[in-house]
Design a protein around this motif. Structure first.
Motif, PDB file in Angstrom:
ATOM      1  N   ARG A 104       0.810  -1.216   0.000  1.00 41.82           N
ATOM      2  CA  ARG A 104       0.000   0.000   0.000  1.00 41.82           C
ATOM      3  C   ARG A 104       0.847   1.272   0.000  1.00 41.82           C
ATOM      4  N   ILE A 105       2.168   1.128  -0.022  1.00 42.22           N
ATOM      5  CA  ILE A 105       3.044   2.285   0.075  1.00 42.22           C
ATOM      6  C   ILE A 105       3.016   3.095  -1.205  1.00 42.22           C
ATOM      7  N   ASN A 106       2.895   4.389  -1.088  1.00 43.47           N
ATOM      8  CA  ASN A 106       3.000   5.306  -2.220  1.00 43.47           C
ATOM      9  C   ASN A 106       4.413   5.871  -2.262  1.00 43.47           C
ATOM     10  N   ASP A 107       4.603   7.024  -1.674  1.00 47.31           N
ATOM     11  CA  ASP A 107       5.923   7.643  -1.652  1.00 47.31           C
ATOM     12  C   ASP A 107       6.742   7.140  -0.476  1.00 47.31           C
ATOM     13  N   MET A 108       8.054   7.224  -0.611  1.00 43.25           N
ATOM     14  CA  MET A 108       8.968   6.936   0.483  1.00 43.25           C
ATOM     15  C   MET A 108      10.073   7.993   0.476  1.00 43.25           C
ATOM     16  N   GLY A 109      10.801   8.069   1.576  1.00 42.21           N
ATOM     17  CA  GLY A 109      11.877   9.045   1.598  1.00 42.21           C
ATOM     18  C   GLY A 109      12.705   8.962   2.861  1.00 42.21           C
TER      19      GLY A 109
ATOM     20  N   ASP B 207      27.113  15.948   7.330  1.00 40.00           N
ATOM     21  CA  ASP B 207      26.098  14.926   7.084  1.00 40.00           C
ATOM     22  C   ASP B 207      25.804  14.101   8.328  1.00 40.00           C
ATOM     23  N   THR B 208      26.552  14.343   9.383  1.00 41.64           N
ATOM     24  CA  THR B 208      26.336  13.627  10.638  1.00 41.64           C
ATOM     25  C   THR B 208      24.943  13.912  11.173  1.00 41.64           C
ATOM     26  N   ALA B 209      24.175  12.857  11.405  1.00 36.16           N
ATOM     27  CA  ALA B 209      22.801  12.997  11.862  1.00 36.16           C
ATOM     28  C   ALA B 209      22.204  11.609  12.083  1.00 36.16           C
ATOM     29  N   VAL B 210      21.025  11.598  12.669  1.00 40.58           N
ATOM     30  CA  VAL B 210      20.211  10.389  12.680  1.00 40.58           C
ATOM     31  C   VAL B 210      19.335  10.447  11.428  1.00 40.58           C
ATOM     32  N   TYR B 211      19.361   9.400  10.652  1.00 38.60           N
ATOM     33  CA  TYR B 211      18.603   9.328   9.407  1.00 38.60           C
ATOM     34  C   TYR B 211      17.361   8.465   9.627  1.00 38.60           C
ATOM     35  N   TYR B 212      16.218   9.013   9.221  1.00 40.08           N
ATOM     36  CA  TYR B 212      14.936   8.347   9.373  1.00 40.08           C
ATOM     37  C   TYR B 212      14.311   8.097   8.008  1.00 40.08           C
ATOM     38  N   CYS B 213      13.790   6.908   7.807  1.00 38.72           N
ATOM     39  CA  CYS B 213      13.033   6.678   6.589  1.00 38.72           C
ATOM     40  C   CYS B 213      11.541   6.774   6.910  1.00 38.72           C
ATOM     41  N   TYR B 214      10.764   7.052   5.891  1.00 42.07           N
ATOM     42  CA  TYR B 214       9.320   7.095   6.061  1.00 42.07           C
ATOM     43  C   TYR B 214       8.657   6.464   4.849  1.00 42.07           C
ATOM     44  N   ALA B 215       7.418   6.038   5.054  1.00 42.75           N
ATOM     45  CA  ALA B 215       6.591   5.515   3.976  1.00 42.75           C
ATOM     46  C   ALA B 215       5.234   6.191   4.062  1.00 42.75           C
TER      47      ALA B 215
END
Length: 114
Positions: free
Chosen positions: A29-34, A88-96
């Motif tokens: 059911r996923i549309n965009d991700m990032g 670029d140091t950071a916590v990286y989060y993905c989303y759907a």
């Protein structure tokens, strides 16, 4: 939908990392991700997106260095990060993004330091 990021770590400036974001549950059911990222003391900022048609979009500060992609067979999204910089140091989060709302992973730490 459950999202699990992996691939973060400590890397020297100029080197590369590849982050993964594995989706399970109603992944069809996923549309965009990032990907977003959040550095200490800063607001969360958008890094890159990929839509259902495989169109991509990047923040100016990563254009030419990062590449987002997704593997629908594996239900996994990737962020290839090249020429990494200390900023670029950071916590990286993905989303759907689904019709029911936006779902987030738990985050993975990326540290760029010599």
């Amino acid at each position: 939908v459950q999202l699990v990021e992996s691939g973060g770590g400590l890397v020297q400036p100029g080197r590369s990392l590849r982050l993964s974001c594995a989706a399970s549950g109603s992944s069809f059911r996923i549309n965009d991700m990032g990907w977003y990222r959040q550095a200490p003391g800063k607001q969360r900022e958008l890094v890159a997106t990929i839509n259902s048609g495989e169109m991509t979009n990047y923040a100016e500060f990563v254009k030419g260095r990062f590449a987002i992609s997704r593997d629908r067979v594996k239900n996994t999204m990737y962020l290839q990060m090249d020429s990494l910089k200390p900023e670029d140091t950071a916590v990286y989060y993905c989303y759907a993004q689904l019709w029911t709302g936006r779902y987030w992973g738990q985050g993975t730490q990326v540290t760029v330091s010599s």
